[in-house]
Design a protein around this motif. Structure first.
Motif, PDB file in Angstrom:
ATOM      1  N   TYR A  66     -12.389  -2.527   7.951  1.00  0.00           N
ATOM      2  CA  TYR A  66     -11.778  -1.270   7.615  1.00  0.00           C
ATOM      3  C   TYR A  66     -11.049  -1.612   6.211  1.00  0.00           C
ATOM      4  N   ASN A  91      -9.149  -0.052   2.751  1.00  0.00           N
ATOM      5  CA  ASN A  91      -8.284   0.847   2.087  1.00  0.00           C
ATOM      6  C   ASN A  91      -7.956   0.651   0.925  1.00  0.00           C
ATOM      7  N   TYR A 142     -10.028   5.538   1.905  1.00  0.00           N
ATOM      8  CA  TYR A 142     -10.441   4.672   2.987  1.00  0.00           C
ATOM      9  C   TYR A 142     -11.612   4.640   3.237  1.00  0.00           C
ATOM     10  N   ARG A 143     -12.438   3.462   3.690  1.00  0.00           N
ATOM     11  CA  ARG A 143     -13.809   3.324   3.887  1.00  0.00           C
ATOM     12  C   ARG A 143     -13.985   2.240   5.140  1.00  0.00           C
ATOM     13  N   TYR A 144     -15.155   2.372   5.419  1.00  0.00           N
ATOM     14  CA  TYR A 144     -15.701   1.538   6.561  1.00  0.00           C
ATOM     15  C   TYR A 144     -16.837   0.671   5.956  1.00  0.00           C
ATOM     16  N   SER A 169       0.785  -1.153  -0.120  1.00  0.00           N
ATOM     17  CA  SER A 169       0.201  -0.049  -0.011  1.00  0.00           C
ATOM     18  C   SER A 169       0.829   1.329  -0.033  1.00  0.00           C
ATOM     19  N   PRO A 228      -5.749   7.643  -3.429  1.00  0.00           N
ATOM     20  CA  PRO A 228      -5.950   6.570  -2.460  1.00  0.00           C
ATOM     21  C   PRO A 228      -7.441   6.736  -1.705  1.00  0.00           C
TER      22      PRO A 228
END
Length: 186
Positions: free
Chosen positions: A59, A61, A48-50, A9, A46
């Motif tokens: 989580y 990403n 980011y999520r939930y 990442s 990039p």
């Protein structure tokens, strides 16, 4: 596996570039299917999520990059890694979690692209895998079961053109997967 995902990442995100070409458009021009495109560009982003994976909070990403053709369609690829919250099984004396990732091709129509606030409809089509990992009382991680899966992830995003080279978006996504169930995962 977590260290490898983290390193990959970081490498991926270090190459993220944002470009957008400045081309003034004449609204009176007729656009043709096979004519010369007015503008090309690209992006890398990039995210980011939930979310919920296999009935567990997770989580998520990842990143994606695409080539933007004439400001209204993007074609590229994306990759995602995920890990669920750590769950505890008191009877067995272990902690477990779901980890994995997926990636594939990205198709993204961009609607009303001339406006500062517009809509994009990204669709990721690809494959991946997920694992059920266990950490026992000796603090050793081991993989209990692993399965591959096919994924289609459409989304709807509201994009804001902050400046010429920077966009910010907010979106909602639905992930459809076809996979075999893991041996011990609920």
């Amino acid at each position: 596996m977590k260290k490898i995902l983290l390193i990959l990442s970081l490498i991926f995100f270090s190459f993220v570039a944002f470009t957008q070409e400045d081309v003034s458009e004449n609204n009176n021009e007729i656009r043709t299917l096979f004519g010369q495109a007015k503008s090309y560009g690209g992006y890398g982003a990039p995210f980011y999520r939930y979310g919920i994976i296999n009935k567990h909070s997770a989580y998520i990403n990842g990143g994606r990059g695409a080539w933007i053709m004439n400001h209204n369609f993007a074609f590229g690829g994306g990759g995602v890694s995920f890990s669920s919250q750590i769950m505890e099984d008191l009877a067995a004396g272990v902690n477990y979690q779901l980890v994995g990732g997926y990636g594939g091709l990205l198709f993204e129509p961009i609607l009303m692209y001339k406006f500062p606030v517009h809509v994009a409809i990204p669709v990721l089509v690809g494959a991946g895998g997920y694992s059920y990992t266990v950490k026992n009382h000796l603090s050793e991680d081991y993989i209990e079961d692993t399965k591959p899966f096919f994924v289609v992830e459409p989304g709807l995003e509201l994009e804001l053109n902050v400046v010429k080279f920077f966009r910010l978006n907010f979106g909602a996504y639905y992930r459809y997967t076809y996979a075999n169930r893991l041996q011990y995962a609920n």
